[in-house]
Enzyme design. Structure first.
Site, PDB file in Angstrom:
ATOM      1  N   CYS A 208      -1.341 -42.153 -18.263  1.00 30.36           N
ATOM      2  CA  CYS A 208      -2.637 -41.483 -18.358  1.00 30.36           C
ATOM      3  C   CYS A 208      -2.399 -40.065 -18.844  1.00 30.36           C
ATOM      4  O   CYS A 208      -1.819 -39.244 -18.125  1.00 30.36           O
ATOM      5  CB  CYS A 208      -3.341 -41.473 -17.005  1.00 30.36           C
ATOM      6  SG  CYS A 208      -4.891 -40.532 -17.024  1.00 30.36           S
TER       7      CYS A 208
ATOM      8  N   HIS B 205      -3.930 -50.181 -26.340  1.00 25.87           N
ATOM      9  CA  HIS B 205      -5.202 -49.685 -26.871  1.00 25.87           C
ATOM     10  C   HIS B 205      -5.625 -50.494 -28.093  1.00 25.87           C
ATOM     11  O   HIS B 205      -4.807 -50.817 -28.954  1.00 25.87           O
ATOM     12  CB  HIS B 205      -5.094 -48.209 -27.259  1.00 25.87           C
ATOM     13  CG  HIS B 205      -4.967 -47.303 -26.084  1.00 25.87           C
ATOM     14  ND1 HIS B 205      -6.059 -46.751 -25.447  1.00 25.87           N
ATOM     15  CD2 HIS B 205      -3.875 -46.871 -25.406  1.00 25.87           C
ATOM     16  CE1 HIS B 205      -5.644 -46.005 -24.434  1.00 25.87           C
ATOM     17  NE2 HIS B 205      -4.327 -46.071 -24.384  1.00 25.87           N
TER      18      HIS B 205
ATOM     19  N   GLU C  21     -12.118 -48.168 -20.361  1.00 22.58           N
ATOM     20  CA  GLU C  21     -10.752 -48.299 -19.839  1.00 22.58           C
ATOM     21  C   GLU C  21     -10.586 -49.520 -18.936  1.00 22.58           C
ATOM     22  O   GLU C  21     -11.522 -49.933 -18.252  1.00 22.58           O
ATOM     23  CB  GLU C  21     -10.367 -47.044 -19.049  1.00 22.58           C
ATOM     24  CG  GLU C  21     -10.278 -45.779 -19.884  1.00 22.58           C
ATOM     25  CD  GLU C  21      -9.612 -44.659 -19.129  1.00 22.58           C
ATOM     26  OE1 GLU C  21      -8.517 -44.885 -18.566  1.00 22.58           O
ATOM     27  OE2 GLU C  21     -10.176 -43.544 -19.086  1.00 22.58           O
TER      28      GLU C  21
ATOM     29  N   CYS D 107     -10.355 -40.030 -22.068  1.00 26.14           N
ATOM     30  CA  CYS D 107      -9.147 -40.829 -21.850  1.00 26.14           C
ATOM     31  C   CYS D 107      -8.055 -40.229 -22.715  1.00 26.14           C
ATOM     32  O   CYS D 107      -8.151 -40.252 -23.949  1.00 26.14           O
ATOM     33  CB  CYS D 107      -9.389 -42.290 -22.221  1.00 26.14           C
ATOM     34  SG  CYS D 107      -7.909 -43.331 -22.144  1.00 26.14           S
TER      35      CYS D 107
ATOM     36  N   GLY E 270      -6.177 -42.749 -24.731  1.00 24.53           N
ATOM     37  CA  GLY E 270      -7.137 -43.262 -25.704  1.00 24.53           C
ATOM     38  C   GLY E 270      -7.343 -42.298 -26.855  1.00 24.53           C
ATOM     39  O   GLY E 270      -7.479 -42.707 -28.013  1.00 24.53           O
TER      40      GLY E 270
END
Length: 289
Positions: A75, A172, A221, A230, A233
């Site tokens: 993250c 992703h 997510e 994110c 992301g």
């Protein structure tokens, strides 16, 4: 069990941060879910846990749990909050720390303006590493790269979306949209996640390109639904845009929670993520058994 915590946010992506450098709480998935619950617990997209280093060349190890109680790999917004937390708590005086996550080693650097830059390591394009099962699917060339068409059952209608695939330590799928405000994020996000080609699920990015240095982004997510921002992301979207020939090497990513700056020089070079990390409040909470 009563435990202390710190509530933090990075560009609106919010976290409960726990210090287990001295005491290991041994929380269950249900207790992580309780902490993340916005009605009965503290409320968070993810739970971040600071733990002692597992090798001499590391400063800390770092464990991440989603709001659904499941452990995940990475993250970016959380990593920035991790750095701000360990500095604030006096766990380190360093401006650069190295931490071990589930599957990566991260270098975190505090900037003079208080923002934090995370060396996210190089993006990974190997489909087996996401993982992504391409059986029966054929990629469409796009620029010097490719997009994968996915057939989705959208309320009885067959919808085809094309996604660029990249791992930033977690999987992703990035799709281009004309306008993130009107993109069907809450409909298509879970449908892509449930697509059988992603055996461990996927984070779904909806990217609107404004110019070669600016995009807008929404991300649905795994285990959390749509979040205000994110970090991984944002990295995945910028990398996808660069590889597709749409973006230059440094990109400002506007999310609902704030702006993140992503830099990637291509190839095996690391992706650098820079953004804010803010303490919201400290507290203690009684966890159910």
């Amino acid at each position: 069990m009563r435990i202390p915590f710190t509530k933090m946010q990075g560009a609106g992506n919010d976290f409960v941060v726990l210090d287990e450098t001295r005491t290991h709480y041994g929380l269950t998935p249900a207790q992580y879910r309780f902490l993340a619950d916005r009605h009965f617990g503290v409320g968070a997209d993810q739970i971040l846990t600071v733990r002692p280093a597992t090798s001499p060349d590391m400063d800390f190890s770092y464990v991440i749990h989603n709001a659904d109680g499941g452990q995940v790999e990475h993250c970016g917004n959380g990593a920035r909050c991790f750095m701000a937390f360990v500095r604030r708590q006096g766990l380190t005086a360093k401006d650069v720390v190295t931490v071990q996550t589930m599957n990566r080693v991260l270098q975190l650097q505090r900037q003079p303006d208080g923002r934090v830059t995370v060396d996210m390591e190089a993006p990974d394009f190997a489909l087996a590493h996401l993982p992504f099962d391409a059986t029966g699917l054929q990629a469409d060339p796009s620029g010097s790269w490719e997009k994968w068409p996915l057939a989705l059952d959208n309320q009885g209608q067959n919808t085809i979306v094309k996604v660029a695939l990249v791992s930033m330590g977690n999987p992703h799928a990035v799709m281009l949209v004309d306008d993130v405000d009107t993109a069907p994020v809450l409909t298509l996000g879970p449908l892509v996640q449930q697509q059988g080609a992603f055996p461990r699920g996927v984070n779904v990015g909806f990217m609107q390109v404004l110019d070669r240095n600016h995009i807008r982004l929404r991300v649905y997510e795994r285990g959390a639904g749509e979040t205000l921002a994110c970090g991984t992301g944002a990295c995945a979207a910028a990398v996808a845009g660069i590889r597709l020939g749409l973006l230059d090497a440094t990109v400002d990513v506007a999310t609902h929670g704030g702006t993140l700056t992503i830099s990637w020089q291509g190839g095996s070079e690391p992706v650098l993520l820079t953004g804010p990390a803010t303490v919201v409040f400290d507290g203690e909470i009684e966890l159910p058994n």
